[in-house]
Design an enzyme around this catalytic site. Structure first.
Site, PDB file in Angstrom:
ATOM      1  N   ILE A   1       0.836  -1.208   0.000  1.00 40.51           N
ATOM      2  CA  ILE A   1       0.000   0.000   0.000  1.00 40.51           C
ATOM      3  C   ILE A   1       0.872   1.260   0.000  1.00 40.51           C
ATOM      4  CG2 ILE A   1      -1.731   1.294   1.327  1.00 40.51           C
ATOM      5  CD1 ILE A   1      -2.698  -1.491   2.424  1.00 40.51           C
TER       6      ILE A   1
ATOM      7  N   ASN B   1       2.488   5.240   7.030  1.00 40.17           N
ATOM      8  CA  ASN B   1       1.892   3.976   6.568  1.00 40.17           C
ATOM      9  C   ASN B   1       2.646   2.732   7.049  1.00 40.17           C
ATOM     10  OD1 ASN B   1       0.517   2.191   4.287  1.00 40.17           O
ATOM     11  ND2 ASN B   1       2.740   2.008   4.014  1.00 40.17           N
TER      12      ASN B   1
ATOM     13  N   TYR C   1      -1.705  -6.978  16.821  1.00 39.21           N
ATOM     14  CA  TYR C   1      -1.832  -6.182  15.596  1.00 39.21           C
ATOM     15  C   TYR C   1      -3.147  -5.397  15.603  1.00 39.21           C
ATOM     16  CZ  TYR C   1      -2.626  -4.755  10.824  1.00 39.21           C
ATOM     17  OH  TYR C   1      -2.910  -3.990   9.718  1.00 39.21           O
TER      18      TYR C   1
ATOM     19  N   THR D   1      -0.907  -7.867  -0.392  1.00 40.13           N
ATOM     20  CA  THR D   1       0.479  -7.377  -0.248  1.00 40.13           C
ATOM     21  C   THR D   1       1.309  -8.474   0.434  1.00 40.13           C
ATOM     22  OG1 THR D   1       0.206  -6.490   1.986  1.00 40.13           O
ATOM     23  CG2 THR D   1      -0.433  -5.030   0.194  1.00 40.13           C
TER      24      THR D   1
HETATM   25  N1  NAP Z   1      -2.422  -5.796   3.729  1.00 35.63           N
HETATM   26  C1  NAP Z   1      -3.501  -5.633   4.454  1.00 35.63           C
HETATM   27  O1  NAP Z   1      -4.433  -6.479   4.420  1.00 35.63           O
HETATM   28  C2  NAP Z   1      -3.695  -4.409   5.297  1.00 35.63           C
HETATM   29  C3  NAP Z   1      -4.983  -4.093   5.748  1.00 35.63           C
HETATM   30  C4  NAP Z   1      -5.162  -2.966   6.527  1.00 35.63           C
HETATM   31  C5  NAP Z   1      -4.081  -2.160   6.857  1.00 35.63           C
HETATM   32  N2  NAP Z   1      -2.834  -2.490   6.414  1.00 35.63           N
HETATM   33  C6  NAP Z   1      -1.714  -1.617   6.798  1.00 35.63           C
HETATM   34  O2  NAP Z   1      -1.123  -1.100   5.630  1.00 35.63           O
HETATM   35  C7  NAP Z   1       0.220  -0.717   5.923  1.00 35.63           C
HETATM   36  C8  NAP Z   1       1.112  -1.240   4.824  1.00 35.63           C
HETATM   37  O3  NAP Z   1       1.082  -2.652   4.830  1.00 35.63           O
HETATM   38  P1  NAP Z   1       1.089  -3.529   3.509  1.00 35.63           P
HETATM   39  O4  NAP Z   1      -0.114  -4.362   3.514  1.00 35.63           O
HETATM   40  O5  NAP Z   1       1.362  -2.677   2.341  1.00 35.63           O
HETATM   41  O6  NAP Z   1       2.302  -4.532   3.822  1.00 35.63           O
HETATM   42  P2  NAP Z   1       3.790  -4.624   3.266  1.00 35.63           P
HETATM   43  O7  NAP Z   1       3.790  -4.813   1.799  1.00 35.63           O
HETATM   44  O8  NAP Z   1       4.449  -5.646   4.138  1.00 35.63           O
HETATM   45  O9  NAP Z   1       4.410  -3.177   3.551  1.00 35.63           O
HETATM   46  C9  NAP Z   1       4.844  -2.777   4.823  1.00 35.63           C
HETATM   47  C10 NAP Z   1       5.795  -1.611   4.643  1.00 35.63           C
HETATM   48  O10 NAP Z   1       6.159  -1.121   5.949  1.00 35.63           O
HETATM   49  C11 NAP Z   1       7.584  -1.148   6.065  1.00 35.63           C
HETATM   50  N3  NAP Z   1       7.997  -1.416   7.435  1.00 35.63           N
HETATM   51  C12 NAP Z   1       7.561  -2.394   8.263  1.00 35.63           C
HETATM   52  N4  NAP Z   1       8.215  -2.316   9.442  1.00 35.63           N
HETATM   53  C13 NAP Z   1       9.066  -1.262   9.345  1.00 35.63           C
HETATM   54  C14 NAP Z   1       9.994  -0.679  10.220  1.00 35.63           C
HETATM   55  N5  NAP Z   1      10.192  -1.154  11.464  1.00 35.63           N
HETATM   56  N6  NAP Z   1      10.711   0.383   9.791  1.00 35.63           N
HETATM   57  C15 NAP Z   1      10.535   0.867   8.544  1.00 35.63           C
HETATM   58  N7  NAP Z   1       9.661   0.357   7.677  1.00 35.63           N
HETATM   59  C16 NAP Z   1       8.936  -0.695   8.070  1.00 35.63           C
HETATM   60  C17 NAP Z   1       8.020  -2.254   5.123  1.00 35.63           C
HETATM   61  O11 NAP Z   1       9.365  -2.060   4.782  1.00 35.63           O
HETATM   62  P3  NAP Z   1      10.512  -3.191   5.063  1.00 35.63           P
HETATM   63  O12 NAP Z   1      10.155  -4.344   4.157  1.00 35.63           O
HETATM   64  O13 NAP Z   1      11.764  -2.498   4.700  1.00 35.63           O
HETATM   65  O14 NAP Z   1      10.395  -3.554   6.512  1.00 35.63           O
HETATM   66  C18 NAP Z   1       7.087  -2.029   3.954  1.00 35.63           C
HETATM   67  O15 NAP Z   1       7.549  -0.975   3.165  1.00 35.63           O
HETATM   68  C19 NAP Z   1       0.529  -1.276   7.303  1.00 35.63           C
HETATM   69  O16 NAP Z   1       0.429  -0.243   8.257  1.00 35.63           O
HETATM   70  C20 NAP Z   1      -0.576  -2.305   7.516  1.00 35.63           C
HETATM   71  O17 NAP Z   1      -0.867  -2.479   8.885  1.00 35.63           O
HETATM   72  C21 NAP Z   1      -2.617  -3.588   5.639  1.00 35.63           C
END
Ligand code: NAP
Length: 265
Positions: A19, A90, A155, A190
């Site tokens: 995202i 994010n 979470y 994702t």
């Molecule tokens: N996917 C879903 O179903 C969903 C639903 C609702 C909300 N969300 C929220 O959407 C947001 C993005 O998630 P996503 O689904 O896009 O997952 P994702 O593809 O795993 O992306 C997560 C991002 O956050 C970064 N990140 C995680 N821990 C970090 C840290 N300690 N320091 C710096 N960067 C960090 C990751 O970078 P690195 O790889 O470098 O760690 C990556 O760029 C999150 O807040 C998640 O809770 C996701």
């Protein structure tokens, strides 16, 4: 000053994949220059791709679960010599399985990334925005914040914190020129579920929303100054139901989605 230096600056955390990467694309396509951050080297590759959309992009590899990591990001932001027009907070991570079976370091990392690092960054950049009387903040919460997350307990609690925090901050900043928008996606396609060790669960294996669609809705809401956006009608329905059902019932409903061994065959 060159023309490209006059573009507004957006800061996007967690912009290497999913995202956050799509949010950064929305910013680049809509006339922002960028500071993008993530914890791993993949952020450099994402930055290169974002430059292809015409934006100036500074990439920061920093662990945003730590104060030092957030400070590193802030140093890069300062070096742009431009105010932050938009902060898209994010970065976040999930963690599946039963709470008592999880490793403490993993639990702590979820809280430190999703909650502590996020609010620290927002306080630092938010103060500058309030001082200038303008700015947009987008916080990626989740519809997970509406229901107790059986087998994803920490979470969901972290997202309940962010959803609540976002509405409160928005109210505090009313009339200051700074808007706060909470993006509340449902399950989205994702790397999140694999990284959260949830590939043997129903939610980890079912069809999910497109991250580009989620980001576009979130970006549009941020630009409009809307308070919150739940993406997709099924998620809207799910969150509306969660708001009226007793928490004990929604906790049981969550079990069927997130318990290990519920994967779709
Ligand atoms: N996917 C879903 O179903 C969903 C639903 C609702 C909300 N969300 C929220 O959407 C947001 C993005 O998630 P996503 O689904 O896009 O997952 P994702 O593809 O795993 O992306 C997560 C991002 O956050 C970064 N990140 C995680 N821990 C970090 C840290 N300690 N320091 C710096 N960067 C960090 C990751 O970078 P690195 O790889 O470098 O760690 C990556 O760029 C999150 O807040 C998640 O809770 C996701």
């Amino acid at each position: 000053m060159a023309v490209h230096d006059t573009k507004p600056l957006a800061v996007v955390t967690g912009a290497s994949t999913g995202i956050g990467y799509e949010l950064a694309k929305c910013c680049a396509k809509n006339g922002f220059d960028l500071v993008v951050a993530a914890d791993e080297r993949q952020i450099e590759k994402a930055a290169e791709e974002l430059r292809g959309l015409g934006a100036q992009v500074a990439a920061v590899e920093a662990d945003l679960a730590t104060v030092d990591g957030v400070e590193k990001l802030l140093t890069t932001v300062k070096a742009q010599h431009r105010p932050v027009a938009a902060l898209l907070a994010n970065a976040g991570r999930g963690l599946g399985r039963a709470f008592l079976d999880q490793e403490w370091n993993d639990v702590r990392r979820v809280i430190d990334t999703n909650v502590t690092g996020t609010v620290y960054l927002i306080q630092k950049i938010g103060r500058d925005m309030r001082g200038r009387g303008e700015g947009r903040i987008l916080i990626t919460g989740s519809i997970a914040g509406f229901m107790p997350g059986t087998f994803q307990a920490v979470y969901n609690a972290s997202k309940a914190f962010l959803d609540s925090f976002s509405f409160a901050l928005r109210a505090e900043l009313k009339g200051t020129g700074v808007t706060v928008t909470c993006l509340m996606p449902g399950a989205t396609e994702t790397d999140f579920f694999e990284r959260a060790d949830m590939m043997d669960t129903k939610v980890g294996t079912q069809k999910k929303d497109d991250p580009a669609m989620v980001a576009e809705k979130g970006f549009a809401a941020m630009m409009n100054g809307t308070g919150d956006v739940v993406t997709g009608w099924q998620n809207k329905l799910q969150s509306a139901i969660a708001n009226v059902l007793p928490a004990g019932l929604t906790a049981e409903m969550h079990r069927s989605m997130a318990a290990p061994g519920t994967a779709k065959k």
